[in-house]
Each structure stands twice: as structure tokens, then as C-alpha cells.
Design a protein around this motif. Structure first.
Motif, PDB file in Angstrom:
ATOM      1  N   LYS A  44       0.824  -1.205   0.000  1.00  0.00           N
ATOM      2  CA  LYS A  44       0.000   0.000   0.000  1.00  0.00           C
ATOM      3  C   LYS A  44       0.857   1.253   0.000  1.00  0.00           C
ATOM      4  O   LYS A  44       0.522   2.243  -0.666  1.00  0.00           O
ATOM      5  CB  LYS A  44      -0.948  -0.013   1.191  1.00  0.00           C
ATOM      6  N   HIS A  72      -4.956   9.469   1.400  1.00  0.00           N
ATOM      7  CA  HIS A  72      -4.675   8.031   1.354  1.00  0.00           C
ATOM      8  C   HIS A  72      -5.135   7.355   2.651  1.00  0.00           C
ATOM      9  O   HIS A  72      -5.771   6.299   2.615  1.00  0.00           O
ATOM     10  CB  HIS A  72      -3.185   7.797   1.126  1.00  0.00           C
ATOM     11  N   GLU A  75      -8.905   7.092   2.788  1.00  0.00           N
ATOM     12  CA  GLU A  75      -9.373   5.993   1.938  1.00  0.00           C
ATOM     13  C   GLU A  75      -9.117   4.647   2.586  1.00  0.00           C
ATOM     14  O   GLU A  75      -9.941   3.746   2.546  1.00  0.00           O
ATOM     15  CB  GLU A  75      -8.686   6.067   0.571  1.00  0.00           C
ATOM     16  N   ARG A  76      -7.955   4.496   3.227  1.00  0.00           N
ATOM     17  CA  ARG A  76      -7.624   3.251   3.907  1.00  0.00           C
ATOM     18  C   ARG A  76      -8.625   2.967   5.029  1.00  0.00           C
ATOM     19  O   ARG A  76      -9.094   1.842   5.191  1.00  0.00           O
ATOM     20  CB  ARG A  76      -6.199   3.321   4.469  1.00  0.00           C
ATOM     21  N   ARG A  77      -8.957   4.003   5.795  1.00  0.00           N
ATOM     22  CA  ARG A  77      -9.929   3.817   6.878  1.00  0.00           C
ATOM     23  C   ARG A  77     -11.317   3.470   6.339  1.00  0.00           C
ATOM     24  O   ARG A  77     -12.020   2.661   6.925  1.00  0.00           O
ATOM     25  CB  ARG A  77      -9.997   5.068   7.748  1.00  0.00           C
ATOM     26  N   ARG A  78     -11.698   4.084   5.230  1.00  0.00           N
ATOM     27  CA  ARG A  78     -13.015   3.787   4.641  1.00  0.00           C
ATOM     28  C   ARG A  78     -13.088   2.350   4.166  1.00  0.00           C
ATOM     29  O   ARG A  78     -14.128   1.705   4.270  1.00  0.00           O
ATOM     30  CB  ARG A  78     -13.292   4.716   3.454  1.00  0.00           C
ATOM     31  N   SER A  79     -11.998   1.816   3.635  1.00  0.00           N
ATOM     32  CA  SER A  79     -12.033   0.467   3.091  1.00  0.00           C
ATOM     33  C   SER A  79     -11.690  -0.608   4.120  1.00  0.00           C
ATOM     34  O   SER A  79     -11.739  -1.784   3.829  1.00  0.00           O
ATOM     35  CB  SER A  79     -11.108   0.352   1.877  1.00  0.00           C
ATOM     36  N   ALA A  80     -11.346  -0.199   5.345  1.00  0.00           N
ATOM     37  CA  ALA A  80     -10.991  -1.177   6.402  1.00  0.00           C
ATOM     38  C   ALA A  80     -12.231  -1.813   7.016  1.00  0.00           C
ATOM     39  O   ALA A  80     -13.308  -1.414   6.915  1.00  0.00           O
ATOM     40  CB  ALA A  80     -10.172  -0.499   7.490  1.00  0.00           C
TER      41      ALA A  80
END
Length: 80
Positions: A44, A72, A75-80
Motif C-alpha cells: 500500500k 490516502h 481511503e484506507r480507513r473507509r475500506s478497512a
């Protein structure tokens, strides 16, 4: 949890056993999961670098690196 079978070298197997025997990990599964987390983080980070830096390592698009990193991370938190 899904089971996956992989082949590793004797040196890798010895390293996993040593990590467990030395008390650093409770099981070989924990060692492998940690290795996969590190691999995923590195992957990532490399994607992030590809997104925000040009070939000379300069931020692309005129945006501040801190802003791009914040995007970034969001986005990482949204997709976790």
C-alpha cells in the motif's frame, strides 16, 4: 478463518520456528499473519508513492504530500 497451504524454504520454516521458540509469537500462524500485514502495508505504501510522486520523487499534481497522505489514510480507513 480460511486455511491456505503454502510452500516455504527450510530457512523460512526455521525462522518461523525460532520466532515461536524464542517467545516472540505464540504460534507459527501469528508469524505468518504479521508477515502478511507487513507485506500489505509495504504494498500500500508503494501504491501511495506511485500515486503521489513522479519519477524523480517530486509530489505530482502540485498538491502537498501531507494532503495526499491524509487522503490516502482516509481511503484506507473507509475500506478497512
Amino acid at each position: 478463518m480460511p486455511m491456505v497451504t503454502v510452500s516455504i524454504s527450510p530457512q523460512q520454516a526455521a525462522g518461523i520456528r525460532a520466532a515461536v521458540d524464542n517467545g516472540g509469537y505464540a504460534s507459527s500462524s501469528e508469524v505468518v499473519r504479521e508477515a502478511l500485514r507487513l507485506w500489505d502495508s509495504t504494498r500500500k505504501l508503494n501504491e501511495f508513492r506511485d500515486d503521489v510522486l513522479d519519477d524523480e520523487g517530486v509530489p505530482s499534481g502540485g498538491r502537498c504530500v501531507a494532503d495526499m497522505f491524509a487522503d490516502h489514510e482516509a481511503e484506507r480507513r473507509r475500506s478497512a
